[in-house]
Design a protein around this motif. Structure first.
Motif, mmCIF file in Angstrom:
data_model
loop_
_atom_site.group_PDB
_atom_site.id
_atom_site.type_symbol
_atom_site.label_atom_id
_atom_site.label_comp_id
_atom_site.label_asym_id
_atom_site.label_seq_id
_atom_site.Cartn_x
_atom_site.Cartn_y
_atom_site.Cartn_z
ATOM 1 N N PRO A 49 0.808 -1.233 0.000
ATOM 2 C CA PRO A 49 0.000 0.000 0.000
ATOM 3 C C PRO A 49 0.840 1.282 0.000
ATOM 4 C CG PRO A 49 -0.922 -1.594 1.522
ATOM 5 C CD PRO A 49 0.410 -2.151 1.080
ATOM 6 N N GLN A 50 2.069 1.185 0.512
ATOM 7 C CA GLN A 50 2.938 2.366 0.535
ATOM 8 C C GLN A 50 3.411 2.777 -0.854
ATOM 9 O OE1 GLN A 50 5.574 0.623 3.824
ATOM 10 N NE2 GLN A 50 5.584 2.816 4.258
ATOM 11 N N VAL A 51 3.260 1.858 -1.823
ATOM 12 C CA VAL A 51 3.579 2.222 -3.200
ATOM 13 C C VAL A 51 2.302 2.226 -4.051
ATOM 14 C CG1 VAL A 51 5.965 1.412 -2.989
ATOM 15 C CG2 VAL A 51 4.237 -0.143 -3.917
ATOM 16 N N GLY A 97 9.311 4.338 13.059
ATOM 17 C CA GLY A 97 9.188 5.368 12.037
ATOM 18 C C GLY A 97 8.587 4.722 10.811
ATOM 19 N N CYS A 98 8.276 5.522 9.788
ATOM 20 C CA CYS A 98 7.612 4.971 8.603
ATOM 21 C C CYS A 98 7.890 5.864 7.398
ATOM 22 C CB CYS A 98 6.109 4.895 8.876
ATOM 23 S SG CYS A 98 5.156 4.220 7.508
ATOM 24 N N LEU A 99 8.192 5.233 6.275
ATOM 25 C CA LEU A 99 8.463 6.009 5.058
ATOM 26 C C LEU A 99 7.247 6.833 4.637
ATOM 27 C CD1 LEU A 99 10.315 3.249 2.996
ATOM 28 C CD2 LEU A 99 11.365 5.263 4.042
ATOM 29 N N GLN A 139 4.830 -6.701 12.370
ATOM 30 C CA GLN A 139 3.586 -6.100 12.873
ATOM 31 C C GLN A 139 3.363 -4.719 12.261
ATOM 32 O OE1 GLN A 139 4.994 -6.643 16.804
ATOM 33 N NE2 GLN A 139 3.370 -8.066 17.411
ATOM 34 N N HIS A 140 4.450 -3.947 12.148
ATOM 35 C CA HIS A 140 4.345 -2.609 11.547
ATOM 36 C C HIS A 140 3.912 -2.717 10.078
ATOM 37 C CE1 HIS A 140 5.685 1.667 10.844
ATOM 38 N NE2 HIS A 140 5.636 1.191 9.616
ATOM 39 N N GLU A 141 4.578 -3.605 9.338
ATOM 40 C CA GLU A 141 4.245 -3.760 7.913
ATOM 41 C C GLU A 141 2.840 -4.341 7.745
ATOM 42 O OE1 GLU A 141 6.061 -2.211 5.902
ATOM 43 O OE2 GLU A 141 7.598 -1.907 7.414
ATOM 44 N N ASP A 143 0.325 -3.970 9.680
ATOM 45 C CA ASP A 143 -0.654 -2.904 9.906
ATOM 46 C C ASP A 143 -0.990 -2.167 8.606
ATOM 47 O OD1 ASP A 143 -1.321 -3.167 12.552
ATOM 48 O OD2 ASP A 143 -0.048 -1.526 13.284
ATOM 49 N N HIS A 144 0.010 -1.979 7.764
ATOM 50 C CA HIS A 144 -0.244 -1.300 6.482
ATOM 51 C C HIS A 144 -1.279 -2.060 5.652
ATOM 52 C CE1 HIS A 144 2.525 2.039 6.567
ATOM 53 N NE2 HIS A 144 3.555 1.277 6.858
ATOM 54 N N LEU A 145 -1.275 -3.376 5.752
ATOM 55 C CA LEU A 145 -2.237 -4.187 4.988
ATOM 56 C C LEU A 145 -3.652 -4.044 5.553
ATOM 57 C CD1 LEU A 145 -0.214 -7.525 4.570
ATOM 58 C CD2 LEU A 145 0.021 -5.379 3.318
HETATM 59 ZN ZN ZN Z 1 5.286 1.995 7.658
#
Ligand code: ZN
Length: 184
Positions: A49-51, A97-99, A139-141, A143-145
């Motif tokens: 989702p970040q891309v 942190g997060c890109l 877990q961080h990644e 969460d993006h899903l």
């Molecule tokens: Zn992130």
């Protein structure tokens, strides 16, 4: 190819991502580009989702964290159709942190351990337990899903304090070294 990173405020970051099948178009190329983008932006993980793609895929490489967290050494993986089955253990704090949320770092509490079902890039199915920094980055990644950002998981007071910064990111006012996309 290096993808631009979708920033805080873009709708794709709030969608629940979908599973894909083996026929997903140009998957190998997409994964290759995910790696290239992650390393170029100095990320330890990157979720589709970040891309701009709302699919259940993320990549991570925790080698850069291995000095402080030995279990991070050599942990480099692609997760496809990732589903957390269970989380357990005591919660611990880690400064995340997060890109997609540049220039903000906050302590986030998460459980120590998780069990995940996923496919690797060769479509081999896995059902495994992960702990420590491995579980943390997953877990961080993950969460993006689910359409969740780490800033959703901090205290309301902290969130209030960074509200101005978040709004600035959404408006494209954050200083970022990589290519980004903001909401129109
Ligand atoms: Zn992130």
């Amino acid at each position: 190819m290096i993808f631009p990173i979708y920033l805080y405020g873009t709708p794709v970051l709030r969608k629940k991502a979908k599973d894909i099948d083996k026929d997903y178009e140009n998957l190998d190329e997409f994964i290759k580009n995910m790696w290239e983008t992650m390393y170029k932006t100095d990320g330890v993980g990157l979720a589709a989702p970040q891309v701009g793609k709302a699919i259940r895929l993320f990549v991570l490489d925790t080698e850069a964290l291995s000095e402080d967290y030995p279990e991070g050494a050599g942990f480099k993986k692609v997760f496809i159709n990732a589903h957390i089955i269970e989380e357990e253990g005591e919660e611990w704090s880690f400064n995340e942190g997060c890109l997609s949320v540049p220039n903000i770092r906050e302590d986030v509490k998460r459980k120590t351990k998780l069990r995940m079902q996923y496919y690797d890039e060769n479509w081999v199915a896995h059902d495994e337990v992960f702990e420590g920094i491995q579980a943390r980055v997953m877990q961080h990644e993950y969460d993006h899903l689910e359409g969740i950002l780490f800033t959703d998981r901090i205290s309301p007071i902290r969130r209030k304090l960074i509200k101005g910064k978040l709004n600035a990111i959404a408006k494209g006012k954050a200083k970022v070294k990589y290519k980004t996309i903001i909401s129109k």
